[in-house]
Scaffold this motif. Sequence first.
Motif, PDB file in Angstrom:
ATOM      1  N   LEU A  14      -0.006   2.955   7.416  1.00 43.67           N
ATOM      2  CA  LEU A  14      -1.306   3.892   6.937  1.00 43.67           C
ATOM      3  C   LEU A  14      -1.326   5.214   7.447  1.00 43.67           C
ATOM      4  O   LEU A  14      -1.700   5.963   6.780  1.00 43.67           O
ATOM      5  N   GLY A  15      -0.458   5.230   8.456  1.00 43.31           N
ATOM      6  CA  GLY A  15      -0.381   6.777   9.030  1.00 43.31           C
ATOM      7  C   GLY A  15       0.539   7.605   7.892  1.00 43.31           C
ATOM      8  O   GLY A  15       0.237   8.802   7.445  1.00 43.31           O
ATOM      9  N   ALA A  16       1.622   7.066   7.272  1.00 45.71           N
ATOM     10  CA  ALA A  16       2.321   7.579   6.238  1.00 45.71           C
ATOM     11  C   ALA A  16       1.740   8.195   4.989  1.00 45.71           C
ATOM     12  O   ALA A  16       1.650   9.032   4.348  1.00 45.71           O
ATOM     13  N   ILE A  17       0.662   7.045   4.505  1.00 41.28           N
ATOM     14  CA  ILE A  17      -0.078   7.273   3.477  1.00 41.28           C
ATOM     15  C   ILE A  17      -1.173   8.143   3.726  1.00 41.28           C
ATOM     16  O   ILE A  17      -1.443   9.255   2.913  1.00 41.28           O
ATOM     17  N   ALA A  18      -1.878   8.349   4.937  1.00 40.11           N
ATOM     18  CA  ALA A  18      -2.605   9.291   5.205  1.00 40.11           C
ATOM     19  C   ALA A  18      -2.139  10.815   5.297  1.00 40.11           C
ATOM     20  O   ALA A  18      -2.597  11.945   4.831  1.00 40.11           O
ATOM     21  N   PHE A  19      -0.923  10.954   5.794  1.00 42.20           N
ATOM     22  CA  PHE A  19      -0.067  12.168   5.532  1.00 42.20           C
ATOM     23  C   PHE A  19       0.256  12.555   4.179  1.00 42.20           C
ATOM     24  O   PHE A  19       0.031  13.561   3.653  1.00 42.20           O
ATOM     25  N   LEU A  20       0.510  11.468   3.479  1.00 38.61           N
ATOM     26  CA  LEU A  20       1.196  11.705   2.008  1.00 38.61           C
ATOM     27  C   LEU A  20      -0.127  12.370   0.952  1.00 38.61           C
ATOM     28  O   LEU A  20       0.338  13.126   0.019  1.00 38.61           O
ATOM     29  N   VAL A  31       3.305   6.025  -2.978  1.00 45.41           N
ATOM     30  CA  VAL A  31       4.471   6.724  -3.276  1.00 45.41           C
ATOM     31  C   VAL A  31       4.870   6.585  -4.602  1.00 45.41           C
ATOM     32  O   VAL A  31       4.872   7.762  -5.338  1.00 45.41           O
ATOM     33  N   ALA A  32       4.662   5.514  -5.483  1.00 44.10           N
ATOM     34  CA  ALA A  32       4.630   5.282  -6.797  1.00 44.10           C
ATOM     35  C   ALA A  32       3.600   6.348  -7.670  1.00 44.10           C
ATOM     36  O   ALA A  32       4.091   6.554  -8.603  1.00 44.10           O
ATOM     37  N   ALA A  33       2.477   5.959  -7.184  1.00 44.16           N
ATOM     38  CA  ALA A  33       1.434   6.931  -7.751  1.00 44.16           C
ATOM     39  C   ALA A  33       1.707   8.641  -7.714  1.00 44.16           C
ATOM     40  O   ALA A  33       1.496   9.038  -8.511  1.00 44.16           O
ATOM     41  N   ILE A  34       2.200   8.953  -6.575  1.00 46.84           N
ATOM     42  CA  ILE A  34       2.652  10.074  -6.432  1.00 46.84           C
ATOM     43  C   ILE A  34       3.743  10.458  -7.451  1.00 46.84           C
ATOM     44  O   ILE A  34       3.585  11.742  -7.980  1.00 46.84           O
ATOM     45  N   VAL A  35       4.976   9.924  -7.568  1.00 46.22           N
ATOM     46  CA  VAL A  35       5.882  10.046  -8.360  1.00 46.22           C
ATOM     47  C   VAL A  35       5.426  10.106  -9.946  1.00 46.22           C
ATOM     48  O   VAL A  35       5.845  11.020 -10.786  1.00 46.22           O
ATOM     49  N   GLY A  36       4.421   8.878 -10.182  1.00 49.65           N
ATOM     50  CA  GLY A  36       3.878   8.988 -11.652  1.00 49.65           C
ATOM     51  C   GLY A  36       3.176  10.128 -11.854  1.00 49.65           C
ATOM     52  O   GLY A  36       2.936  10.466 -13.039  1.00 49.65           O
ATOM     53  N   GLY A  37       2.535  10.686 -10.988  1.00 55.10           N
ATOM     54  CA  GLY A  37       1.436  12.070 -11.125  1.00 55.10           C
ATOM     55  C   GLY A  37       2.224  13.185 -11.271  1.00 55.10           C
ATOM     56  O   GLY A  37       1.846  14.003 -11.898  1.00 55.10           O
ATOM     57  N   LEU A  69      11.252  -0.277  -4.965  1.00 50.68           N
ATOM     58  CA  LEU A  69      12.454   0.314  -4.125  1.00 50.68           C
ATOM     59  C   LEU A  69      11.570   0.472  -2.651  1.00 50.68           C
ATOM     60  O   LEU A  69      12.248   0.386  -1.613  1.00 50.68           O
ATOM     61  N   VAL A  70      10.297   1.280  -2.894  1.00 50.29           N
ATOM     62  CA  VAL A  70       9.640   1.619  -1.465  1.00 50.29           C
ATOM     63  C   VAL A  70       9.451   0.326  -0.930  1.00 50.29           C
ATOM     64  O   VAL A  70       9.732   0.241   0.462  1.00 50.29           O
ATOM     65  N   ARG A  90       0.702  -1.216   0.040  1.00 49.41           N
ATOM     66  CA  ARG A  90       0.097   0.009   0.018  1.00 49.41           C
ATOM     67  C   ARG A  90       0.984   1.157  -0.011  1.00 49.41           C
ATOM     68  O   ARG A  90       0.680   2.329  -0.729  1.00 49.41           O
ATOM     69  N   LEU A  91       2.054   1.276   0.714  1.00 52.85           N
ATOM     70  CA  LEU A  91       2.831   2.355   0.790  1.00 52.85           C
ATOM     71  C   LEU A  91       3.525   2.579  -0.475  1.00 52.85           C
ATOM     72  O   LEU A  91       3.750   3.754  -1.050  1.00 52.85           O
TER      73      LEU A  91
END
Length: 361
Positions: free
Chosen positions: A147-153, A90-96, A115-116, A85-86
């Motif tokens: 899950l907390g990291a995803i909510a923050f990102l 992160v991959a979707a963030i970079v891809g966008g 890598l993540v 999930r993380l």
Amino acid sequence: MSRIRSALLPPALAILFAAALCAVALVISGASPLTALGVMIGQVGQGTTAVDIVNSAAIYYIVALAAAIGFQMKLFNIGIEGQYRLAACVAAIVGGLIVLPPVLHTLVIIVVAVLVGAVWAGIPALLKAYRGVSEVISTIMLNAVSLGAIAFLIRPDSFGVLQGNNISTKPIEPSGQFPGLDTGAGTIFGMVVVAVLLGVGYWFLLNRTRFGFELRASGESATAATAGGVNAKRMVIIALVLSGAVAGLAGLPEVLGRDFAYTLTSPQGYGFTGLAVALLGRNHPAGIAFGALLWAFLDKSAIALDNIGVPRDIVLIMQGSVVLSVVVAYEVVRRYELAAEQRRVAAQLRGAPAADKEVVG
């Protein structure tokens, strides 16, 4: 003959036992087992069910391979849920955020996810190797952290984009999407091909490389492997990191083939399902493929049970029965083989003195 029996008897017993348990559950619910099975099979030809089964099976397969790598070393990577999930987030963030030529854009997203996943799994790997911390405890705790990291990102003031009542990452441009196969009844994810390649690579790694031999040897006996020159700490780290790297790919079929972004409502739970599928497939790539397809079939065809008045939750009992049956069947056969071997050895020992007397006489 004994080898063939050991290979065929456990799955045969598992199928019979699982069928019996599922039939009992269906009878208790007030439905005919044959009717329920016929309805579920018929559902496969309806709408996009067949395509959905293939797509879900590919995801289950990737996650189960990640779990199987750890199982080879007797390591339980319970953190696959948080890792994939993380990694997908992160991959979707970079891809966008980036725009690159087609193929290259997709490859960058895939590499980021790998890598993540590897880095996130590397934390419990180091704790296990150098501090003796149980990977079960550390990976479970990291699931909550992820899950907390995803909510923050994906907060609007971070990398998130508010779309109606949902928050997602910035949409990935077409150049970064992974094209699939349009069957007319739905689109098969392009990542299905990646799942197949991962299975081939997993088989080759375990059976045709020195690393695979050392991995299996370390899982059988860490002490014996160390005596043979294998670095136990290094194997623990590599196994968990490799497991995390494969897990990082599990969220990409939907991100790159359907949603083109990661959202707070993105599907979850694949990590724990993958553990069951790996157990069902006995960590063998072909067995895992069968287990993934069976699990996906039960998931996607369960909707048809509503038509005959059977709650679809009965499928959860079916899935649990299948996994339980496999575990029980293999344990029964293992104990039978062990007892048979002990009897053979005892018979040989009883016959040895008599044979010695005949030689002396």
